[in-house]
Motif scaffolding. Structure first.
Motif, mmCIF file in Angstrom:
data_model
loop_
_atom_site.group_PDB
_atom_site.id
_atom_site.type_symbol
_atom_site.label_atom_id
_atom_site.label_comp_id
_atom_site.label_asym_id
_atom_site.label_seq_id
_atom_site.Cartn_x
_atom_site.Cartn_y
_atom_site.Cartn_z
ATOM 1 N N ALA A 40 0.824 -1.207 0.000
ATOM 2 C CA ALA A 40 0.000 0.000 0.000
ATOM 3 C C ALA A 40 0.860 1.261 0.000
ATOM 4 O O ALA A 40 0.494 2.278 -0.588
ATOM 5 N N ARG A 41 2.016 1.198 0.646
ATOM 6 C CA ARG A 41 2.860 2.379 0.792
ATOM 7 C C ARG A 41 3.872 2.535 -0.340
ATOM 8 O O ARG A 41 4.276 3.644 -0.669
ATOM 9 N N THR A 42 4.301 1.412 -0.941
ATOM 10 C CA THR A 42 5.349 1.484 -1.961
ATOM 11 C C THR A 42 4.937 0.886 -3.298
ATOM 12 O O THR A 42 5.654 1.073 -4.293
ATOM 13 N N GLY A 43 3.819 0.128 -3.338
ATOM 14 C CA GLY A 43 3.454 -0.580 -4.555
ATOM 15 C C GLY A 43 4.311 -1.815 -4.779
ATOM 16 O O GLY A 43 4.308 -2.405 -5.859
ATOM 17 N N LEU A 44 5.056 -2.239 -3.747
ATOM 18 C CA LEU A 44 5.938 -3.401 -3.829
ATOM 19 C C LEU A 44 5.685 -4.324 -2.645
ATOM 20 O O LEU A 44 5.437 -3.850 -1.534
ATOM 21 N N LEU A 45 5.778 -5.632 -2.864
ATOM 22 C CA LEU A 45 5.652 -6.621 -1.793
ATOM 23 C C LEU A 45 6.989 -7.307 -1.597
ATOM 24 O O LEU A 45 7.512 -7.946 -2.526
ATOM 25 N N HIS A 46 7.594 -7.142 -0.428
ATOM 26 C CA HIS A 46 8.831 -7.856 -0.085
ATOM 27 C C HIS A 46 8.500 -9.344 -0.103
ATOM 28 O O HIS A 46 7.665 -9.819 0.650
ATOM 29 N N ALA A 47 9.173 -10.089 -0.993
ATOM 30 C CA ALA A 47 8.727 -11.455 -1.272
ATOM 31 C C ALA A 47 9.696 -12.529 -0.815
ATOM 32 O O ALA A 47 9.667 -13.645 -1.328
ATOM 33 N N ASP A 48 10.551 -12.208 0.152
ATOM 34 C CA ASP A 48 11.498 -13.214 0.657
ATOM 35 C C ASP A 48 11.528 -13.167 2.183
ATOM 36 O O ASP A 48 12.555 -12.849 2.794
ATOM 37 N N PRO A 49 10.401 -13.506 2.827
ATOM 38 C CA PRO A 49 10.300 -13.312 4.276
ATOM 39 C C PRO A 49 10.842 -14.467 5.109
ATOM 40 O O PRO A 49 10.144 -15.010 5.952
ATOM 41 N N HIS A 50 12.107 -14.866 4.860
ATOM 42 C CA HIS A 50 12.678 -15.850 5.785
ATOM 43 C C HIS A 50 13.418 -15.100 6.895
ATOM 44 O O HIS A 50 13.817 -13.939 6.722
ATOM 45 N N PRO A 51 13.592 -15.697 8.068
ATOM 46 C CA PRO A 51 14.088 -14.966 9.240
ATOM 47 C C PRO A 51 15.432 -14.286 9.050
ATOM 48 O O PRO A 51 15.725 -13.290 9.722
ATOM 49 N N GLY A 52 16.279 -14.788 8.153
ATOM 50 C CA GLY A 52 17.579 -14.168 7.935
ATOM 51 C C GLY A 52 17.502 -12.758 7.382
ATOM 52 O O GLY A 52 18.490 -12.020 7.420
ATOM 53 N N ASN A 53 16.336 -12.363 6.874
ATOM 54 C CA ASN A 53 16.200 -11.037 6.265
ATOM 55 C C ASN A 53 15.636 -9.986 7.213
ATOM 56 O O ASN A 53 15.299 -8.884 6.774
ATOM 57 N N PHE A 54 15.533 -10.306 8.505
ATOM 58 C CA PHE A 54 14.943 -9.355 9.453
ATOM 59 C C PHE A 54 15.795 -9.254 10.714
ATOM 60 O O PHE A 54 16.420 -10.224 11.141
ATOM 61 N N ARG A 55 15.792 -8.060 11.302
ATOM 62 C CA ARG A 55 16.488 -7.794 12.553
ATOM 63 C C ARG A 55 15.530 -7.077 13.505
ATOM 64 O O ARG A 55 14.668 -6.306 13.067
ATOM 65 N N LEU A 56 15.693 -7.305 14.795
ATOM 66 C CA LEU A 56 14.949 -6.558 15.804
ATOM 67 C C LEU A 56 15.915 -5.549 16.421
ATOM 68 O O LEU A 56 16.982 -5.912 16.920
ATOM 69 N N LEU A 57 15.535 -4.256 16.342
ATOM 70 C CA LEU A 57 16.418 -3.169 16.756
ATOM 71 C C LEU A 57 15.802 -2.380 17.900
ATOM 72 O O LEU A 57 14.573 -2.300 18.006
ATOM 73 N N PRO A 58 16.635 -1.759 18.732
ATOM 74 C CA PRO A 58 16.084 -0.862 19.763
ATOM 75 C C PRO A 58 15.244 0.222 19.119
ATOM 76 O O PRO A 58 15.575 0.726 18.040
ATOM 77 N N GLY A 59 14.123 0.598 19.759
ATOM 78 C CA GLY A 59 13.162 1.520 19.161
ATOM 79 C C GLY A 59 13.643 2.944 19.091
ATOM 80 O O GLY A 59 14.692 3.313 19.618
ATOM 81 N N GLY A 60 12.826 3.774 18.446
ATOM 82 C CA GLY A 60 13.143 5.186 18.271
ATOM 83 C C GLY A 60 13.684 5.451 16.886
ATOM 84 O O GLY A 60 14.590 4.743 16.435
ATOM 85 N N PRO A 61 13.162 6.456 16.172
ATOM 86 C CA PRO A 61 13.595 6.740 14.804
ATOM 87 C C PRO A 61 15.086 7.002 14.680
ATOM 88 O O PRO A 61 15.674 6.775 13.635
ATOM 89 N N ASP A 62 15.721 7.483 15.750
ATOM 90 C CA ASP A 62 17.151 7.770 15.701
ATOM 91 C C ASP A 62 18.000 6.616 16.224
ATOM 92 O O ASP A 62 19.203 6.742 16.400
ATOM 93 N N GLY A 63 17.324 5.476 16.506
ATOM 94 C CA GLY A 63 18.052 4.331 17.021
ATOM 95 C C GLY A 63 18.610 4.551 18.403
ATOM 96 O O GLY A 63 19.608 3.953 18.796
ATOM 97 N N ASP A 64 17.958 5.443 19.166
ATOM 98 C CA ASP A 64 18.496 5.792 20.484
ATOM 99 C C ASP A 64 18.038 4.848 21.585
ATOM 100 O O ASP A 64 18.389 5.004 22.745
#
Length: 483
Positions: free
Chosen positions: A273-297
């Motif tokens: 809806a936001r980009t007109g593209l669907l990320h089509a390789d959703p295996h766990p190696g393609n994702f990271r969990l990061l500390p929150g906050g837009p500045d990564g703080d």
């Protein structure tokens, strides 16, 4: 492992040996039984040896073999527990790493593509790769402007290897079928093969990644690294740290699991809806969990870091509204409307007549996560769904074989099914309905008073196509069709 095996005869021999290895271990198991060892112990050891050989070969060959292994890995949740146990460690290992390309080969590619003085473009460049995947590996570095970067270098001969592997794998797809009960392996291999040229083109990947990076810039929930430089065989993007999703699956806290699951659902199905593209390789190696906050703080909730845009589905209008409409009708229990809608969209062929009530009964268990405010995805739930569809004696199996999956829904279906597999591996509790209402076209009915349509809501939040008409219908269809 010193280099990517490029000779077709070498790769074919390694892959062709897999079925022979399976047969040899079966004979070994019979011998163990004859000398008195229990069936349970022998069976468990047999599964472990098979898993180790299969994923060792797939990982070493990289190319299409490893790509196939990664695609299989997200369906681990559907395996019976006595089978899944020995496979799980091998699958998880395959999601994150493979034997690296030699340093001399990496340097040769960088010199050819970036110039003889390529090292001057970097303040730092780590020779040891941080990750190795199916067609390339990633090195960490510091770009000349001081930004930490990920340098993705494509294996020489990757295209030839991809095509060779997937062609060979398709020849004994029926032997691989038992790895995921109820799933037809051959269409998966065919679909991977059809997208080879697209994934090898780093300019397409760079464009897709940059479109996401710009759209999600400053987003409190999702971080997509910016593209720094791209040329043939080399893609350089900003580096992001974080906890790999495979580690969250292995030993993350429940808070991390739930947050990762919610964000995974949110990103994968709000992205179109936001980009007109669907990320089509959703295996766990393609994702990271990061500390929150837009500045990564670190202030705020966890964020989801998203990598690898080599495979995308182009959906300029977002996800098809027919998905949300059929899901809404199913939740409303309107059997006739659901049946008519599925027939109009090609999920029921004109030559076939089915009982609308039976079709509704088939769909309702599959869309269970969308029927409640919050749903806990578990391996047990996934196994139950797979077992019902795979059992030739079950009504679900018989009905599913008569349904059809239109080609335009194939990649959406695979992404949806893969996402559900990862959610089940996470054991995440997800407020799926919130995401559907926010992002899925057709799910919220049009307001008869002012004529506004549900897509108006897509500008504000996000949603998941997770258990939609496509997934509810074709998730079962494809699995049942292959059984």
């Amino acid at each position: 492992m010193s280099d990517l095996p490029r000779k077709a005869v070498t790769r074919t021999a390694k892959l062709a040996a897999l079925p022979l290895g399976f047969a040899g271990r079966a004979t070994w198991g019979l011998g163990k039984r004859i000398v008195g060892e229990s069936a349970e112990i022998v069976g468990r050891e047999l599964q472990q040896r098979t898993a180790e050989q299969l994923f060792k070969v797939l990982g070493e060959l990289k190319g299409g073999a490893m790509k196939f292994g990664q695609a299989l890995s997200v369906f681990e949740s559907a395996l019976p527990e006595e089978v899944a146990g020995p496979y799980r460690a091998a699958l998880t290992k395959l999601q994150e790493a493979a034997p690296p390309m030699p340093t001399r080969t990496v340097h040769a590619v960088l010199e050819e593509r970036l110039g003889e003085d390529w090292q001057q473009l970097f303040l730092e460049f780590e020779e040891k790769p941080s990750a190795a995947a199916s067609i390339g590996q990633v090195h960490r570095g510091v770009w000349h402007d001081g930004r930490e970067v990920a340098v993705k270098v494509q294996y020489p001969g990757a295209g030839e290897a991809l095509l060779s592997d997937l062609t060979q794998l398709s020849r004994f797809a029926r032997l691989l079928g038992p790895l995921i009960p109820g799933m037809d392996i051959k269409p998966l291999i065919t679909e991977l093969r059809d997208r080879v040229s697209e994934e090898l083109d780093y300019s397409l990947e760079a464009a897709a990644q940059q479109a996401h990076a710009e759209e999600f810039a400053g987003d409190p929930d999702v971080l997509v690294p910016e593209v720094v430089h791209q040329c043939e065989q080399v893609l350089i993007t900003e580096w992001i740290d974080g906890i790999p999703l495979s580690e969250i699956i292995a030993d993350g806290t429940q808070e991390q699991r739930d947050r990762a699951g919610q964000l995974l659902a949110r990103f994968l199905f709000s992205g179109p809806a936001r980009t007109g593209l669907l990320h089509a390789d959703p295996h766990p190696g393609n994702f990271r969990l990061l500390p929150g906050g837009p500045d990564g703080d670190g202030d705020g909730d966890w964020r989801l870091g998203v990598l690898d845009f080599g495979t995308v589905d182009r959906l300029p209008e977002g996800l098809p509204a027919s998905i949300g409409e059929s899901l809404r009708m199913t939740l409303d229990g309107d059997a006739e409307a659901v049946y008519d809608h599925l027939r109009a969209e090609g999920f029921v062929r004109e030559s076939i007549e089915l009982d609308p009530v039976a079709v509704l009964d088939y769909l309702l268990p599959i869309i269970e996560p969308a029927r409640v405010d919050a749903f806990t995805f578990t391996r047990g739930w996934m196994r139950g769904q797979a077992a019902s569809i795979a059992d030739p004696r079950s009504p679900a199996h018989q009905l599913g074989r008569q349904l059809n999956l239109p080609p335009s829904y194939l990649l959406i279906h695979r992404v949806t099914l893969s996402t559900i597999g990862v959610l089940c591996q996470l054991g995440a509790t997800v407020r799926l309905r919130d995401e559907l209402e926010a992002w899925l076209p057709g799910f919220v009915p049009e307001d008869p008073m002012d004529g506004t349509h549900e897509t108006d809501g897509r500008d504000g939040t996000d949603g998941m196509d997770g258990m939609d008409g496509t997934d509810g219908t074709d998730g079962g269809e494809q699995a049942a069709a292959g059984a």
